[in-house]
Design an enzyme around this catalytic site. Structure first.
Site, PDB file in Angstrom:
ATOM      1  CG  ASP A  50      -1.256  -1.142   8.859  1.00 46.59           C
ATOM      2  OD1 ASP A  50      -0.892  -1.104  10.049  1.00 46.59           O
ATOM      3  OD2 ASP A  50      -2.190  -0.445   8.409  1.00 46.59           O
TER       4      ASP A  50
ATOM      5  CD  GLU B  67      -5.698  -0.666   6.972  1.00 47.39           C
ATOM      6  OE1 GLU B  67      -6.901  -0.417   7.039  1.00 47.39           O
ATOM      7  OE2 GLU B  67      -4.823   0.216   6.871  1.00 47.39           O
ATOM      8  CG  ASN B  68      -3.013  -1.597   4.055  1.00 51.88           C
ATOM      9  OD1 ASN B  68      -2.596  -1.357   5.191  1.00 51.88           O
ATOM     10  ND2 ASN B  68      -3.905  -0.840   3.449  1.00 51.88           N
TER      11      ASN B  68
ATOM     12  CG  HIS C 239      -7.521   0.204   3.345  1.00 52.72           C
ATOM     13  ND1 HIS C 239      -7.945   0.783   2.165  1.00 52.72           N
ATOM     14  CD2 HIS C 239      -6.528   0.998   3.821  1.00 52.72           C
ATOM     15  CE1 HIS C 239      -7.210   1.876   1.931  1.00 52.72           C
ATOM     16  NE2 HIS C 239      -6.354   2.029   2.928  1.00 52.72           N
TER      17      HIS C 239
ATOM     18  CG  HIS D 271      -6.364   1.144  11.663  1.00 47.99           C
ATOM     19  ND1 HIS D 271      -5.272   0.404  11.286  1.00 47.99           N
ATOM     20  CD2 HIS D 271      -6.785   1.764  10.540  1.00 47.99           C
ATOM     21  CE1 HIS D 271      -5.062   0.554   9.991  1.00 47.99           C
ATOM     22  NE2 HIS D 271      -5.967   1.384   9.514  1.00 47.99           N
TER      23      HIS D 271
ATOM     24  CG  HIS E 112      -4.226   4.499   9.444  1.00 46.65           C
ATOM     25  ND1 HIS E 112      -4.906   4.065   8.316  1.00 46.65           N
ATOM     26  CD2 HIS E 112      -4.203   5.867   9.355  1.00 46.65           C
ATOM     27  CE1 HIS E 112      -5.279   5.126   7.600  1.00 46.65           C
ATOM     28  NE2 HIS E 112      -4.870   6.217   8.199  1.00 46.65           N
TER      29      HIS E 112
ATOM     30  CG  HIS F 229       1.228   1.817   6.259  1.00 47.31           C
ATOM     31  ND1 HIS F 229       1.003   1.371   4.979  1.00 47.31           N
ATOM     32  CD2 HIS F 229       0.119   1.488   6.952  1.00 47.31           C
ATOM     33  CE1 HIS F 229      -0.190   0.812   4.894  1.00 47.31           C
ATOM     34  NE2 HIS F 229      -0.751   0.884   6.090  1.00 47.31           N
TER      35      HIS F 229
HETATM   36 FE   LIG Z   1      -2.772   0.310   6.599  1.00 41.86          FE
HETATM   37 FE   LIG Z   2      -5.494   2.127   7.592  1.00 45.52          FE
END
Ligand SMILES: [Fe+2]
Ligand SMILES: [Fe+2]
Length: 271
Positions: free
Chosen positions: A8, A39-40, A68, A153, A178, A180
């Protein structure tokens, strides 16, 4: 096939870390395929179409998403025109975009990339096990594609391990995103699929999973809605893993973690 997967990307710190390092990593590691979870990427929440294009311009081949996916609403209207951006496979039928993509390398080799979400401690979604197996029945490893990568994820490592075992021998790599947080459990499973519970994030680790720590801590302590979370802005650790696959079987020959920059200990694949 030499594949790099990065976890991510969080905010500007994560984007800068990836865009600054990727061109050199591509050359140094002779990479054939680069996949990132983004996604971030847009200020911690979602992915704007412009940032998606910027990432592809610096050497990213495929972008995966997660819970996200739609935080940036402008992606919803554009994702159908972006075949290299993949959202979770188990979103409801009729959701824009696609849950997988097949990339054709310059030399003609093909790779399948899948994004699927877990359900433990996550939104209720369709069955990731059944849907992934149904998809793989149409993309046979070593037959129609030379490599296949599944980004799981998910919150729970148990669900990621379970999916890894179910897909063992059917794909080249199952890698989690997901949380992190990079895990140290990279390995090749019994039937030849490389696996790591979580790739970790590309972002500033002096944070709470990439977000500025003061506001994030206050949420836990005060149990009241506080200020909006902002991405931490220190130097990113670029985190992920590299896999080398056999083009005939599609299975993994080698797997090693990659961590560069920022405050985590460094790691560089040596094959
Ligand atoms: Fe994430
Ligand atoms: Fe996520």
């Amino acid at each position: 096939m030499r594949i790099l997967f990065l976890g991510d990307i969080v905010g500007r710190s994560g984007r800068d870390g990836v865009t600054a390092r990727l061109p050199e990593l591509r050359r140094q590691l002779s990479l054939d395929l680069v996949i990132v979870n983004a996604e971030n990427a847009s200020h911690g929440f979602g992915l704007s179409p412009g940032i998606a294009r910027d990432l592809m311009g610096c050497g990213v081949d495929v972008i995966t998403l997660g819970n996200h996916a739609w935080d940036r609403r402008d992606l919803i209207g554009e994702i159908d025109g972006m075949p290299a951006v993949v959202r979770p496979l188990n979103f409801p039928p009729g959701t824009p975009g696609q849950g997988s993509t097949v990339v054709t390398l310059a030399d003609g080799r093909k790779a399948l990339v899948v994004n699927v979400m877990g359900r433990l401690f996550m939104d209720p979604l369709d069955d990731p096990f059944r849907l992934t197996l149904e998809l793989l029945a149409r993309h046979r490893l070593g037959v129609t594609v030379q490599a296949a990568v599944v980004d799981v994820h998910a919150e729970a490592s148990s669900e990621k391990w379970a999916l890894g075992h179910v897909l063992d021998g059917k794909v080249s790599l199952v890698v989690g995103t997901h949380t992190h947080t990079p895990t140290a459990d990279h390995r090749i499973l019994k039937a030849g699929t490389a696996f790591q519970s979580d790739a970790g994030m590309c972002g500033d680790y002096d944070s709470v999973i990439g977000m500025q720590k003061e506001a994030a801590v206050a949420r836990f302590v005060r149990k009241m809605p506080g200020e909006r979370l902002q991405p931490a802005e220190g130097e990113a650790t670029v985190c992920g893993l590299m896999v080398e696959t056999d083009d005939v079987t599609g299975l993994a020959r080698k797997v090693a973690p990659l961590r560069q920059g920022g405050m985590l200990s460094g790691a560089m694949p040596d094959f």
